[in-house]
Design an enzyme around this catalytic site. Structure first.
Site, PDB file in Angstrom:
ATOM      1  N   TYR A  26      -1.391   2.685  -7.583  1.00  0.00           N
ATOM      2  CA  TYR A  26      -1.416   1.014  -7.418  1.00  0.00           C
ATOM      3  C   TYR A  26      -2.285   1.018  -6.048  1.00  0.00           C
ATOM      4  O   TYR A  26      -3.140   0.169  -6.165  1.00  0.00           O
ATOM      5  CB  TYR A  26      -0.201   0.750  -7.406  1.00  0.00           C
ATOM      6  CG  TYR A  26      -0.149  -1.058  -7.251  1.00  0.00           C
ATOM      7  CD1 TYR A  26      -0.892  -1.664  -8.356  1.00  0.00           C
ATOM      8  CD2 TYR A  26       0.345  -1.583  -6.081  1.00  0.00           C
ATOM      9  CE1 TYR A  26      -0.778  -3.240  -8.199  1.00  0.00           C
ATOM     10  CE2 TYR A  26       0.189  -3.019  -6.017  1.00  0.00           C
ATOM     11  CZ  TYR A  26      -0.152  -3.642  -7.162  1.00  0.00           C
ATOM     12  OH  TYR A  26      -0.376  -5.247  -6.991  1.00  0.00           O
ATOM     13  N   GLU A  48       4.265 -11.827 -10.462  1.00  0.00           N
ATOM     14  CA  GLU A  48       4.681 -12.130  -9.314  1.00  0.00           C
ATOM     15  C   GLU A  48       5.889 -13.032  -9.318  1.00  0.00           C
ATOM     16  O   GLU A  48       7.128 -12.968  -8.535  1.00  0.00           O
ATOM     17  CB  GLU A  48       3.463 -12.714  -8.275  1.00  0.00           C
ATOM     18  CG  GLU A  48       2.649 -11.810  -7.646  1.00  0.00           C
ATOM     19  CD  GLU A  48       3.077 -10.783  -6.833  1.00  0.00           C
ATOM     20  OE1 GLU A  48       4.029 -10.971  -6.297  1.00  0.00           O
ATOM     21  OE2 GLU A  48       2.454  -9.958  -6.501  1.00  0.00           O
ATOM     22  N   TRP A  56       8.899  -5.073  -6.058  1.00  0.00           N
ATOM     23  CA  TRP A  56       7.508  -4.983  -7.120  1.00  0.00           C
ATOM     24  C   TRP A  56       7.871  -3.509  -7.477  1.00  0.00           C
ATOM     25  O   TRP A  56       7.131  -3.165  -8.922  1.00  0.00           O
ATOM     26  CB  TRP A  56       6.493  -5.074  -6.090  1.00  0.00           C
ATOM     27  CG  TRP A  56       5.109  -4.473  -6.889  1.00  0.00           C
ATOM     28  CD1 TRP A  56       4.356  -3.522  -6.553  1.00  0.00           C
ATOM     29  CD2 TRP A  56       4.511  -5.224  -7.939  1.00  0.00           C
ATOM     30  NE1 TRP A  56       3.256  -3.556  -7.552  1.00  0.00           N
ATOM     31  CE2 TRP A  56       3.545  -4.436  -8.233  1.00  0.00           C
ATOM     32  CE3 TRP A  56       4.972  -6.481  -8.718  1.00  0.00           C
ATOM     33  CZ2 TRP A  56       2.583  -4.895  -9.205  1.00  0.00           C
ATOM     34  CZ3 TRP A  56       4.103  -6.716  -9.692  1.00  0.00           C
ATOM     35  CH2 TRP A  56       2.942  -6.083 -10.228  1.00  0.00           C
TER      36      TRP A  56
END
Length: 205
Positions: A26, A48, A56
């Site tokens: 990522y 988000e 996350w």
């Protein structure tokens, strides 16, 4: 404090990228690279929002499930979701089963349609809030900015939900409106090169 760590290839990277197995890919291929695709921008704003109060790492691990549940975040389709869809999603163990966040995603899809009708695209609207790089804080030292506060305020004014300044700032970091890779990170220069090549006039800004 050293803000970088050696990756598998021996090159320096932001330290956070080794915190979880999925983070390295990522970090190297997504985080900070500029995004102008409306569905990806919408997806990230929604994810988000789902991350609020969570990590996350949790959201990234469930991202494919989220994409399946929300039609790859095609806001044209999500905007048509109704009560039955909310109840269906509340039973989906592959995502975060939070009624308020699920309903906010549907609401935000409807607001996205309104914004596209007015501005032409989400990208044309969002990228107008790109900060001046010369005025950015030292990488990874801020959680909000003047621009994230303004964008959050405007989105809320337009009826969006779960879009506070901190959420919006994290979105801006991830979508490349800010290059927040630390100095010395091998990916920082790659992101900057991609940002420099971005033809902003093609998205109406």
């Amino acid at each position: 404090m050293n803000t970088t760590i050696a990756g598998p290839d021996g090159q320096a990277r932001c330290r956070w990228c080794v915190a979880a197995p999925d983070f390295l890919h990522y970090h190297d291929s997504e985080w900070g690279f500029p995004v102008t695709d409306d569905h990806r921008l919408f997806e990230k704003l929604c994810l988000e929002g789902f991350q609020s109060g969570l990590s996350w790492r949790t959201i990234l691990a469930k991202r494919d499930h989220f994409r399946a549940a929300f039609c790859n975040f095609d806001f044209n389709r999500v905007a048509e979701f109704g009560r039955r869809d909310v109840e269906r999603l509340m039973k989906d163990a592959g995502i975060v089963r939070h009624r308020g966040k699920i309903e906010a995603t549907i609401n935000n899809a409807q607001r996205a349609l309104e914004l596209v009708a007015e501005k032409g695209s989400l990208a044309a609207f969002i990228w107008r809030y790109e900060p001046d790089p010369a005025k950015n804080s030292e990488p990874q030292t801020a959680s909000t900015s003047a621009e994230s506060i303004l964008l959050a305020k405007e989105l809320k004014k337009r009826g969006w939900k779960f879009v506070g300044p901190t959420t919006v700032y994290a979105f801006m970091q991830a979508m490349g409106l800010i290059n927040d890779h630390v100095t010395g990170c091998v990916i920082r220069a790659k992101v900057e090169k991609t940002r420099a090549a971005l033809r902003r006039q093609y998205i109406g800004i």
